[in-house]
Design an enzyme around this catalytic site. Structure first.
Site, PDB file in Angstrom:
ATOM      1  N   ASP A 194       0.736   3.830  -3.045  1.00  0.00           N
ATOM      2  CA  ASP A 194       0.345   5.215  -2.795  1.00  0.00           C
ATOM      3  C   ASP A 194       1.328   6.176  -3.450  1.00  0.00           C
ATOM      4  OD1 ASP A 194      -1.168   7.350  -1.149  1.00  0.00           O
ATOM      5  OD2 ASP A 194       0.909   7.621  -0.509  1.00  0.00           O
TER       6      ASP A 194
ATOM      7  N   ASP B  79      -7.154   1.188   0.446  1.00  0.00           N
ATOM      8  CA  ASP B  79      -5.803   0.694   0.743  1.00  0.00           C
ATOM      9  C   ASP B  79      -5.457  -0.517  -0.122  1.00  0.00           C
ATOM     10  OD1 ASP B  79      -5.614   2.664   2.635  1.00  0.00           O
ATOM     11  OD2 ASP B  79      -5.902   1.341   4.357  1.00  0.00           O
TER      12      ASP B  79
ATOM     13  N   GLU C  49      -4.548   0.558  -3.645  1.00  0.00           N
ATOM     14  CA  GLU C  49      -3.179   1.081  -3.680  1.00  0.00           C
ATOM     15  C   GLU C  49      -2.169  -0.060  -3.605  1.00  0.00           C
ATOM     16  OE1 GLU C  49      -3.436   5.577  -1.831  1.00  0.00           O
ATOM     17  OE2 GLU C  49      -3.192   3.902  -0.445  1.00  0.00           O
TER      18      GLU C  49
ATOM     19  N   GLU D  85       0.835  -1.202   0.000  1.00  0.00           N
ATOM     20  CA  GLU D  85       0.000   0.000   0.000  1.00  0.00           C
ATOM     21  C   GLU D  85       0.872   1.255   0.000  1.00  0.00           C
ATOM     22  OE1 GLU D  85      -2.455   2.636   3.168  1.00  0.00           O
ATOM     23  OE2 GLU D  85      -2.207   0.503   3.596  1.00  0.00           O
TER      24      GLU D  85
END
Length: 229
Positions: A44, A113, A116, A40
Site C-alpha cells: 500500500d 488487499d 497490494e 499488504e
C-alpha cells in the site's frame, strides 16, 4: 513451482525468485498460519508513493488537492479489485474454509488487499525499480483515462473530501436570499469554510445549484482549483 502459479506470474509480468513471497502475498488472514497483511501494508505504501510520483510528473500544473484526488482514484479498492480480476487473482488466493464458502475469492476488499500484498512481495523479491515498473504497467490504462477535471464528482463533494482529508469541519451552507416570482426564482447561498476568512457565495435557479456554485467558489479560494479545472 506449480503450473498455476507460473500462469499467474505471466499475467503479472513478473517471475518470483522466492516463491514463498508470492504464496504469502496470496494468503488471506482466514488461512492457517502466516498471512499477507504485512505485505499488504508495505505494498500500500509503495503503491501510494509510485502513483503520487507518477502524477507529480504527469501533471506539472496540478495543485496538491487535484493530485490527491487523482491518486485516490488510482489506488481505491474498486480500481485495484478490477485489476486483480483481470489477473484472475481470485483463483490463486489461499483462503480459510469459511471465507472460501462465502465467496471471499470474489470480494473486492480481499482482491485489492492481495494485489497490494503482491506489490510488497515484488519489492522484497527484487527492488523498488521493479515494483515501480510493475505498478505503472498495471495502472497504464487507468493513467490514460485521467484528467485534471474530475467529472465524476460535483464541487460540494470535492470540497467535502478536501476538508475531510485535513480533518476540518464540513462546510456550512445557508440560503441568504431568494429573489423573483415563484415560477422563476433565484437562490443566493453562502458557504462557510473554517479555512477561509470570508464566506463563498453562489446563486442559481435552485438551492442545490446555488450550493454547488458556492462550493466551487470555495475550492478556488482555497487554492485547490483555479477556475479552469
Amino acid at each position: 513451482m506449480t503450473a498455476s502459479l507460473a500462469r499467474l506470474e505471466r499475467k503479472l509480468g513478473y517471475t518470483f525468485k522466492n516463491q514463498d513471497q508470492m504464496l504469502l502475498a496470496l494468503t488471506h488472514r482466514s488461512y492457517a498460519g502466516r498471512n499477507n497483511e504485512r505485505l499488504e501494508f508495505l505494498g500500500d505504501a509503495i503503491l501510494n508513493f509510485v502513483a503520487g510520483e507518477a502524477l507529480f510528473e504527469r501533471f506539472p500544473q496540478a495543485r496538491e488537492g487535484q493530485l490527491s484526488r487523482l491518486r485516490a482514484r488510482l489506488v481505491k479498492g474498486e480500481t485495484l479489485a478490477r485489476l486483480a480480476r483481470g489477473f484472475d487473482l481470485g483463483e490463486y488466493l489461499r483462503l480459510g474454509s469459511g471465507e472460501l464458502k462465502s465467496g471471499g475469492f470474489r470480494r473486492e476488499s480481499i482482491l485489492a488487499d492481495a494485489l497490494e500484498a503482491l506489490i510488497g512481495a515484488i519489492y522484497l523479491d527484487a527492488d523498488m525499480d521493479t515494483a515501480r515498473e510493475r505498478v505503472l504497467a498495471w495502472l497504464a490504462d487507468e493513467f490514460e483515462g485521467l484528467t485534471l477535471v474530475d467529472t465524476n464528482k460535483d464541487p460540494k463533494t470535492r470540497l467535502q473530501e478536501f476538508l475531510q482529508s485535513r480533518s476540518c469541519e464540513l462546510p456550512r451552507y445557508e440560503v441568504v436570499d431568494i429573489q423573483g416570482e415563484p415560477h422563476c426564482r433565484t437562490f443566493f447561498v453562502e458557504c462557510e469554510v473554517v479555512l477561509l476568512n470570508n464566506k463563498s457565495r453562489g446563486q442559481g435557479v435552485s438551492r442545490r445549484i446555488a450550493e454547488q456554485v458556492a462550493a466551487a467558489s470555495a475550492l478556488i479560494a482555497l487554492g485547490v482549483e483555479n477556475g479552469n479545472d
